[in-house]
Design an enzyme around this catalytic site. Structure first.
Site, PDB file in Angstrom:
ATOM      1  N   TYR A  79       0.849  -1.197   0.000  1.00  0.00           N
ATOM      2  CA  TYR A  79       0.000   0.000   0.000  1.00  0.00           C
ATOM      3  C   TYR A  79       0.882   1.244   0.000  1.00  0.00           C
ATOM      4  CZ  TYR A  79      -3.844   3.132   1.104  1.00  0.00           C
ATOM      5  OH  TYR A  79      -4.770   4.137   1.045  1.00  0.00           O
ATOM      6  N   PHE A 131      -9.737  18.665 -24.812  1.00  0.00           N
ATOM      7  CA  PHE A 131     -10.103  17.252 -24.879  1.00  0.00           C
ATOM      8  C   PHE A 131     -11.376  17.125 -24.042  1.00  0.00           C
ATOM      9  CE2 PHE A 131      -9.845  12.766 -23.576  1.00  0.00           C
ATOM     10  CZ  PHE A 131      -9.843  12.198 -24.825  1.00  0.00           C
ATOM     11  N   THR A 132     -12.210  16.125 -24.351  1.00  0.00           N
ATOM     12  CA  THR A 132     -13.526  16.037 -23.704  1.00  0.00           C
ATOM     13  C   THR A 132     -13.432  16.063 -22.174  1.00  0.00           C
ATOM     14  OG1 THR A 132     -13.347  13.655 -23.985  1.00  0.00           O
ATOM     15  CG2 THR A 132     -14.710  14.836 -25.585  1.00  0.00           C
ATOM     16  N   ASP A 222      -0.218  18.429 -21.787  1.00  0.00           N
ATOM     17  CA  ASP A 222      -0.915  17.145 -21.755  1.00  0.00           C
ATOM     18  C   ASP A 222      -0.097  16.216 -22.645  1.00  0.00           C
ATOM     19  OD1 ASP A 222      -2.479  14.900 -22.308  1.00  0.00           O
ATOM     20  OD2 ASP A 222      -4.359  16.016 -22.312  1.00  0.00           O
ATOM     21  N   LYS A 265      -2.185   5.761 -23.667  1.00  0.00           N
ATOM     22  CA  LYS A 265      -1.899   6.109 -25.064  1.00  0.00           C
ATOM     23  C   LYS A 265      -0.446   5.748 -25.409  1.00  0.00           C
ATOM     24  CE  LYS A 265      -5.987   7.908 -24.458  1.00  0.00           C
ATOM     25  NZ  LYS A 265      -6.294   9.303 -24.240  1.00  0.00           N
ATOM     26  N   ARG A 388     -16.415  12.146 -33.336  1.00  0.00           N
ATOM     27  CA  ARG A 388     -15.790  13.304 -32.700  1.00  0.00           C
ATOM     28  C   ARG A 388     -16.384  14.533 -33.358  1.00  0.00           C
ATOM     29  NH1 ARG A 388     -13.084  11.632 -27.950  1.00  0.00           N
ATOM     30  NH2 ARG A 388     -15.294  11.922 -27.651  1.00  0.00           N
ATOM     31  N   PHE A 454     -21.863  11.797 -25.047  1.00  0.00           N
ATOM     32  CA  PHE A 454     -21.499  10.852 -26.109  1.00  0.00           C
ATOM     33  C   PHE A 454     -21.235   9.447 -25.583  1.00  0.00           C
ATOM     34  CE2 PHE A 454     -16.941  10.517 -25.258  1.00  0.00           C
ATOM     35  CZ  PHE A 454     -16.682  11.675 -24.536  1.00  0.00           C
TER      36      PHE A 454
HETATM   37  C1  LIG Z   1      -7.117  10.055 -23.277  1.00  0.00           C
HETATM   38  C2  LIG Z   1      -6.761  11.432 -23.030  1.00  0.00           C
HETATM   39  C3  LIG Z   1      -7.053  12.057 -21.818  1.00  0.00           C
HETATM   40  C4  LIG Z   1      -7.832  11.369 -20.702  1.00  0.00           C
HETATM   41  O1  LIG Z   1      -7.156  10.262 -20.247  1.00  0.00           O
HETATM   42  P1  LIG Z   1      -7.923   8.968 -19.648  1.00  0.00           P
HETATM   43  O2  LIG Z   1      -6.815   8.070 -19.245  1.00  0.00           O
HETATM   44  O3  LIG Z   1      -8.787   8.416 -20.733  1.00  0.00           O
HETATM   45  O4  LIG Z   1      -8.722   9.449 -18.491  1.00  0.00           O
HETATM   46  C5  LIG Z   1      -6.655  13.368 -21.639  1.00  0.00           C
HETATM   47  N1  LIG Z   1      -6.012  14.022 -22.623  1.00  0.00           N
HETATM   48  C6  LIG Z   1      -5.721  13.453 -23.809  1.00  0.00           C
HETATM   49  C7  LIG Z   1      -4.995  14.228 -24.842  1.00  0.00           C
HETATM   50  C8  LIG Z   1      -6.080  12.140 -24.062  1.00  0.00           C
HETATM   51  O5  LIG Z   1      -5.808  11.597 -25.260  1.00  0.00           O
END
Ligand SMILES: *Cc1c(COP(=O)(O)O)cnc(C)c1O
Length: 481
Positions: A79, A131-132, A222, A265, A388, A454
């Site tokens: 932990y 980003f969403t 990001d 990613k 998108r 979505f």
């Molecule tokens: C996927 C993504 C996120 C969010 O990440 P999650 O791991 O899906 O929560 C944020 N910014 C970008 C550019 C992304 O591609």
């Protein structure tokens, strides 16, 4: 790596071999119609068993390496004080050159923590594109997202190498109009996801940093798709052809105050983290970690994923890993362009994007052309893509619908998962749809969630076009295809 054949054709080449596979199947058109109806014309609600090629996303769906799987077996499930965390920290220090790492269970959890600490009601957050999940978290904290992209960013048929750049004049204006104290930070997204995986240049980031620093404003990168952005810098930015992916990533990190990422990613794992070298920023963010995520040595992640990200961070600087998806995307886009199909150019990271406004010019934004095309692609091929466009936009505070800047269908190319015949199959079925595009109509919501609609929203075709499209497909290809 790309290989030039003796006939001059350039092919992306897989610099890995397949050792574990997952069986997939192709349900015939009648089955696909049933599955699409059950899913409310929302590809998110399809089940894997009904999907042939899953091109919904590159998120958490990449093929992992043997070394990542091996590392997961030796994770330390403590932990507190987990050795897995210290491996992650060492990887971030070595690759990014950043001192502190704050693990979080996903990219959006990192965004949540940053929103909590830095975004106050009435603030603005300028960025190259939203980003969403970013927009949702920053707005829930009372901030306003300002997209200050260049004029070229929304041109889907362009040869501009860096459509992810920030417009520097607009950045000056934002600082002037709102005052630096109301700017939470400037956010720079590596390969802007929602406008087609388009990169920023180092020259642009350097200029952004200079302007921000002059006003005491933080720069946040990001870095979810950082290795792809670095790959494009190496390929496209003058002066970087001989630089390694690793050294380009370092240079990006030197120009930001905080970086965060989704480990799903570029890192080909799951999870996420925030990293910084600044003691003061680290001290402000870290106390919130055990409140929302978990203790600072696991941050809401399984320690297996902590291990996998640690290896993924080191592996993503390998040019064969950084370019694995991008080169397939480039090939995919090139093939669609050859066929006269409106794919977004130049090719970006993560996915091949098709411009649904150009594909379906008869539909307006509120008939959801990208949502309709995404459903149509599934009906014609069993390929699951992602909308998108306007479906991915939530209503404003007055309940009014917002039209998206672009209407794109995203054919994600998860890293090291699909082969050339899969891409050729996709190209062929998209061509068939293009010839039959007159059959595709719009959609309307029948169930609309209040936030990030979505994901869980359900829609219906306007008229009976889904059924007619499936029929047309059956009459061209036979009942078994
Ligand atoms: C996927 C993504 C996120 C969010 O990440 P999650 O791991 O899906 O929560 C944020 N910014 C970008 C550019 C992304 O591609």
């Amino acid at each position: 790596m790309s290989i030039r054949l003796s006939n001059g054709v350039v092919l992306p080449m897989e610099m890995h071999k397949v050792r574990i596979v997952q069986k997939t199947s192709l349900p015939p058109a009648a089955e696909r119609l049933r599955a699409m109806e059950e899913a409310g014309y929302n590809t998110f609600l399809l089940r894997t068993r009904d999907v042939f090629l899953d091109m919904l996303t590159d998120s958490g769906t990449n093929a992992m390496s043997d070394n990542q799987l091996a590392a997961m077996m030796v994770s330390d499930d403590a932990y507190a004080g987990s050795e897995s965390f210290y491996k992650l920290q060492a990887a971030v220090q070595d690759v990014f050159g950043l001192k502190y790492v704050i693990p979080a269970h996903q990219g959006r959890a990192a965004e949540h923590l940053l929103a909590k600490v830095f975004v106050k009601p009435g603030d603005v957050v300028p960025m190259n594109y939203h980003f969403t999940t970013t927009r949702a978290h920053f707005e829930l904290a009372g901030g306003k997202v300002l997209e200050i992209f260049t004029d070229e960013a929304l041109n889907t048929q362009s040869d501009c190498p860096f459509k992810g750049n920030i417009d520097l004049d607009k950045l000056h204006d934002v600082i002037h109009n709102y005052g630096p104290e109301r700017v939470s930070f400037v956010r720079m997204e590596a390969t802007t996801n929602l406008i087609g995986g388009q990169p920023f240049s180092l020259a642009n980031l350097r200029a952004v940093k200079e302007i921000a620093a002059d006003h005491g404003i933080l720069v946040v990168v990001d870095a979810s798709l950082i290795s792809e952005n670095a790959y494009f810098i190496q390929k496209r930015e003058p002066g970087y052809a001989d630089r390694s992916i690793q050294s380009i990533i370092r240079e990006i990190m030197d120009l930001c105050d905080i970086c965060y990422l989704s480990g799903r990613k570029s890192c080909s794992a799951r999870g996420g983290f925030i990293a910084t070298s600044r003691d003061d920023l680290f001290a402000r963010i870290r106390p919130w970690l055990p409140v929302y995520e978990g203790f600072f040595t696991y941050g809401g992640m399984s320690t297996k994923e902590v291990e996998a990200i640690a290896v993924g961070v080191r592996e993503m600087v390998d040019p064969d890993v950084a370019g694995a998806s991008a080169e397939f995307v480039e090939y995919f886009v090139r093939r669609l362009v050859q066929c006269g199909i409106p794919a977004v150019t130049p090719a970006g990271g993560l996915a091949c994007h098709v411009d649904a406004r150009k594909f379906l010019p008869g539909l307006d934004s509120f008939q959801y052309p990208a949502g309709a095309l995404s459903a149509a692609v599934y009906l014609a091929s069993g390929i699951r893509t992602m909308e998108r466009g306007t479906v991915s936009m939530d209503r404003d505070e007055n309940g009014k619908e917002l039209a998206s800047d672009l209407e794109l269908v995203r054919f994600a190319v998860p890293r090291r998962v699909y082969s050339m015949s899969h891409i050729e199959y996709a190209v062929d079925r998209i061509q068939w749809l293009y010839r039959n595009r007159g059959l595709i109509g719009g959609l309307k919501f029948v169930e609309e969630p209040p936030v990030l609609r979505f994901f869980l929203g359900r829609l219906e075709p306007l008229g009976d076009w889904g059924r007619r499209l499936a029929e047309a497909f059956r009459s061209d290809f036979g009942p078994d295809c």
